[in-house]
Design an enzyme around this catalytic site. Structure first.
Site, PDB file in Angstrom:
ATOM      1  N   CYS A  61      24.494  19.589   4.350  1.00 34.00           N
ATOM      2  CA  CYS A  61      25.169  20.822   3.947  1.00 34.00           C
ATOM      3  C   CYS A  61      26.114  21.251   5.052  1.00 34.00           C
ATOM      4  CB  CYS A  61      24.124  21.923   3.697  1.00 34.00           C
ATOM      5  SG  CYS A  61      24.812  23.421   2.965  1.00 34.00           S
TER       6      CYS A  61
ATOM      7  N   CYS B 104      18.241  27.746   8.132  1.00 32.71           N
ATOM      8  CA  CYS B 104      18.021  26.655   7.166  1.00 32.71           C
ATOM      9  C   CYS B 104      18.036  25.296   7.850  1.00 32.71           C
ATOM     10  CB  CYS B 104      19.085  26.701   6.072  1.00 32.71           C
ATOM     11  SG  CYS B 104      18.835  25.437   4.809  1.00 32.71           S
TER      12      CYS B 104
ATOM     13  N   LEU C 144      21.834  36.108  -0.132  1.00 32.27           N
ATOM     14  CA  LEU C 144      22.471  37.245   0.547  1.00 32.27           C
ATOM     15  C   LEU C 144      21.978  37.384   1.992  1.00 32.27           C
ATOM     16  CD1 LEU C 144      24.475  39.569   0.107  1.00 32.27           C
ATOM     17  CD2 LEU C 144      22.518  40.981  -0.583  1.00 32.27           C
TER      18      LEU C 144
ATOM     19  N   CYS D 226      23.744  27.697   7.835  1.00 39.17           N
ATOM     20  CA  CYS D 226      23.008  28.963   7.877  1.00 39.17           C
ATOM     21  C   CYS D 226      21.932  28.815   8.954  1.00 39.17           C
ATOM     22  CB  CYS D 226      22.375  29.262   6.519  1.00 39.17           C
ATOM     23  SG  CYS D 226      23.612  29.423   5.215  1.00 39.17           S
TER      24      CYS D 226
ATOM     25  N   SER E 276      22.272  28.478  -7.283  1.00 37.17           N
ATOM     26  CA  SER E 276      22.206  29.342  -6.106  1.00 37.17           C
ATOM     27  C   SER E 276      23.369  29.027  -5.176  1.00 37.17           C
ATOM     28  CB  SER E 276      20.874  29.111  -5.378  1.00 37.17           C
ATOM     29  OG  SER E 276      20.795  29.923  -4.239  1.00 37.17           O
TER      30      SER E 276
ATOM     31  N   GLU F 215      16.528  15.121  -0.963  1.00 37.73           N
ATOM     32  CA  GLU F 215      15.182  15.462  -1.423  1.00 37.73           C
ATOM     33  C   GLU F 215      15.260  16.283  -2.704  1.00 37.73           C
ATOM     34  OE1 GLU F 215      12.626  15.318   2.666  1.00 37.73           O
ATOM     35  OE2 GLU F 215      13.723  17.164   2.342  1.00 37.73           O
TER      36      GLU F 215
ATOM     37  N   CYS G 133      11.552  26.319   0.588  1.00 40.18           N
ATOM     38  CA  CYS G 133      12.963  26.708   0.750  1.00 40.18           C
ATOM     39  C   CYS G 133      13.396  26.552   2.197  1.00 40.18           C
ATOM     40  CB  CYS G 133      13.162  28.186   0.405  1.00 40.18           C
ATOM     41  SG  CYS G 133      12.705  28.622  -1.238  1.00 40.18           S
TER      42      CYS G 133
ATOM     43  N   CYS H  49      13.730  21.591  -8.270  1.00 40.12           N
ATOM     44  CA  CYS H  49      14.732  22.047  -7.308  1.00 40.12           C
ATOM     45  C   CYS H  49      15.611  20.845  -6.971  1.00 40.12           C
ATOM     46  CB  CYS H  49      14.012  22.596  -6.081  1.00 40.12           C
ATOM     47  SG  CYS H  49      15.126  23.241  -4.841  1.00 40.12           S
TER      48      CYS H  49
ATOM     49  N   GLY I 233      22.384  21.313   0.047  1.00 41.61           N
ATOM     50  CA  GLY I 233      23.810  21.399  -0.264  1.00 41.61           C
ATOM     51  C   GLY I 233      24.222  22.703  -0.901  1.00 41.61           C
ATOM     52  N   GLU I 234      25.532  22.872  -0.997  1.00 41.48           N
ATOM     53  CA  GLU I 234      26.099  24.068  -1.610  1.00 41.48           C
ATOM     54  C   GLU I 234      26.732  23.645  -2.937  1.00 41.48           C
ATOM     55  OE1 GLU I 234      26.332  27.463  -1.445  1.00 41.48           O
ATOM     56  OE2 GLU I 234      27.580  27.080  -3.189  1.00 41.48           O
TER      57      GLU I 234
HETATM   58  N1  SAH Z   1      23.553  26.491  -0.600  1.00 38.96           N
HETATM   59  C1  SAH Z   1      22.898  27.174  -1.682  1.00 38.96           C
HETATM   60  C2  SAH Z   1      21.745  26.376  -2.222  1.00 38.96           C
HETATM   61  C3  SAH Z   1      20.555  26.238  -1.281  1.00 38.96           C
HETATM   62  S1  SAH Z   1      19.345  27.278  -1.907  1.00 38.96           S
HETATM   63  C4  SAH Z   1      22.497  28.552  -1.240  1.00 38.96           C
HETATM   64  O1  SAH Z   1      22.665  28.862  -0.068  1.00 38.96           O
HETATM   65  O2  SAH Z   1      22.113  29.357  -2.065  1.00 38.96           O
HETATM   66  C5  SAH Z   1      18.167  27.342  -0.708  1.00 38.96           C
HETATM   67  C6  SAH Z   1      17.618  28.759  -0.601  1.00 38.96           C
HETATM   68  O3  SAH Z   1      16.613  28.783   0.423  1.00 38.96           O
HETATM   69  C7  SAH Z   1      18.686  29.734  -0.157  1.00 38.96           C
HETATM   70  O4  SAH Z   1      18.487  31.008  -0.685  1.00 38.96           O
HETATM   71  C8  SAH Z   1      18.460  29.736   1.314  1.00 38.96           C
HETATM   72  O5  SAH Z   1      19.075  30.808   1.909  1.00 38.96           O
HETATM   73  C9  SAH Z   1      16.967  29.742   1.397  1.00 38.96           C
HETATM   74  N2  SAH Z   1      16.464  29.299   2.688  1.00 38.96           N
HETATM   75  C10 SAH Z   1      17.083  28.473   3.556  1.00 38.96           C
HETATM   76  N3  SAH Z   1      16.333  28.265   4.638  1.00 38.96           N
HETATM   77  C11 SAH Z   1      15.197  28.962   4.460  1.00 38.96           C
HETATM   78  C12 SAH Z   1      14.001  29.108   5.229  1.00 38.96           C
HETATM   79  N4  SAH Z   1      13.851  28.473   6.391  1.00 38.96           N
HETATM   80  N5  SAH Z   1      13.028  29.886   4.735  1.00 38.96           N
HETATM   81  C13 SAH Z   1      13.172  30.473   3.530  1.00 38.96           C
HETATM   82  N6  SAH Z   1      14.266  30.368   2.761  1.00 38.96           N
HETATM   83  C14 SAH Z   1      15.269  29.612   3.223  1.00 38.96           C
END
Ligand code: SAH
Length: 384
Positions: free
Chosen positions: A133, A140, A243, A137, A220, A113, A362, A126, A188-189
């Site tokens: 991924c 996510c 973080l 986390c 990111s 997406e 996000c 974005c 993805g990362e």
């Molecule tokens: N893997 C990279 C790129 C993904 S960025 C990274 O972790 O930075 C996606 C952003 O959305 C990250 O900051 C992630 O932590 C945040 N995110 C993931 N799930 C979320 C959620 N359910 N609500 C709000 N932010 C979220």
């Protein structure tokens, strides 16, 4: 697993293309040197690469016949060997707030997406770097998708080319671009797919092509520490760090990559990120989870942790998805947290959730087909 092993295991298919079942090679994703090599291989002088580059990456042409500054013979020769392809669009959804999300499919059937977030006089795209991924986390949605592979540079830049087709930005307007900024914050990362991401971003930054400057690109990462310095030295784009927690016990649990690269190492990498200044800060992203990381004590711990780093803190209200094991912190808790960080001298904006109604916010990205397969097995579909 090392990042090199990662890259190998999750390699994309050699050839990117949409549904076109022909053997011609796609020019998208090739850099200047590779374009010149291709031309040499079909017996053309290398200087023509510059003209071709202009048509592909400045004008956004998808048809060789439209390349009117090139001779007819050359155009015909190109069309024999190459295509200029985009990923195919499976679903194109628009949020009530103007956010637009495309579900895209690649030649092997895998999907990602891409999200466009328009603002008054600018807009961010974005972009995804992997199918799925590996990070898992806990908050996510993308991390619950099992299948993972890296995207090729063609597939990464293809997302941008397609979005620019959709908003009509070929060539770039002199100002007020609808897609003025790129955030590598999709699925993805990106630092687990560094080579392909770097190649795509170099094409994006090229002044004679799409020409989006490094100041308008943010990568990111959840904290792939060994790749952070390289990203700064070679690409020098803005860095955002996901973080979300200020101590290892909690971060181990909600951002499991922390077990490999704990907070102290991550902070060292941030302190040493090349080119940092007050005008060029690291963004720390912090998702606000009720009762988990949203207390005033957490805010104070955060300030201590980032002391001395030119930084801003982006507070992200948690975006729910079906079955998510968290709730979003209350507005009051988020405001209080933001005040503490702000009063310590850091910008601490609360990110307005965009596109929640189309699952584009996000952490909500996960390809439609995965959702559909789940639905077929009886799991509830998200309200769209
Ligand atoms: N893997 C990279 C790129 C993904 S960025 C990274 O972790 O930075 C996606 C952003 O959305 C990250 O900051 C992630 O932590 C945040 N995110 C993931 N799930 C979320 C959620 N359910 N609500 C709000 N932010 C979220």
């Amino acid at each position: 697993m090392s990042t090199a092993q990662h890259a190998e295991l999750f390699a994309p298919p050699a050839q990117f293309g949409s549904a076109k079942a022909d053997s011609r090679k796609n020019l998208i994703g090739l850099d200047r040197a590779e374009l010149a090599d291709e031309l040499k291989a079909i017996g053309q002088p290398a200087f023509r690469a510059r003209q071709l580059w202009h048509w592909v990456y400045f004008r956004g042409a998808t048809d060789f016949a439209a390349m009117t500054t090139l001779s007819k013979d050359f155009r015909a020769e190109l069309a024999k060997h190459y295509v200029i392809d985009r990923p195919s669009i499976v679903v194109d959804s628009q949020s009530i707030d103007g956010t637009r999300k495309w579900l895209l499919r690649f030649s092997d059937g895998q999907e990602v997406e891409t999200v466009h977030i328009p603002e008054e006089d600018r807009g961010a795209l974005c972009v995804s770097s992997q199918v799925g991924c590996t990070l898992t986390c806990r908050f996510c949605h993308t991390g619950t998708q099992r299948l993972v592979r890296n995207l090729s540079s063609a597939e990464i830049i293809g997302q941008l080319m397609l979005a620019r087709d959709a908003v009509g930005e070929w060539p770039s307007p002199p100002d007020g671009r609808l897609i003025s900024n790129i955030v590598m914050m999709g699925m993805g990362e990106p630092l687990y797919n560094y080579d392909n991401v770097a190649k795509a971003l170099r094409i994006v930054m090229d002044g004679e092509g799409i020409a989006i400057s490094k100041r308008r690109i943010t990568l990111s990462t959840a904290g792939v520490v060994p790749m952070i310095r390289r990203c700064g030295e070679e690409l020098n784009v803005n860095l955002a760090i996901s973080l979300h927690a200020t101590n290892d016990a909690l971060r181990d649990r909600i951002v499991p990559i922390n077990k490999k690269y704990p907070i102290a190492e991550l902070m060292d990498a941030c302190r040493n990120y090349p080119g940092l200044s007050n005008a060029r800060r690291i963004t720390f992203e912090y998702v606000m989870l009720k009762g988990v990381n949203d207390s005033p004590a957490d805010a104070r711990a955060l300030i201590k942790l980032i002391a001395g780093i030119p930084a801003k803190v982006n507070l992200i209200p948690f975006n729910a998805w079906p079955g998510a094991p968290f709730e979003c912190a209350s507005d009051e808790a988020i405001a209080a947290f933001s005040d503490i960080v702000f009063n310590a001298g850091y910008a601490s904006p609360v990110r307005t959730p965009r596109g929640r109604d189309i699952m584009a916010a996000c952490g909500q990205l996960k390809s439609e087909s995965v959702r559909k397969r789940k639905a077929e097995r009886g799991a509830p579909l998200p309200a769209a």
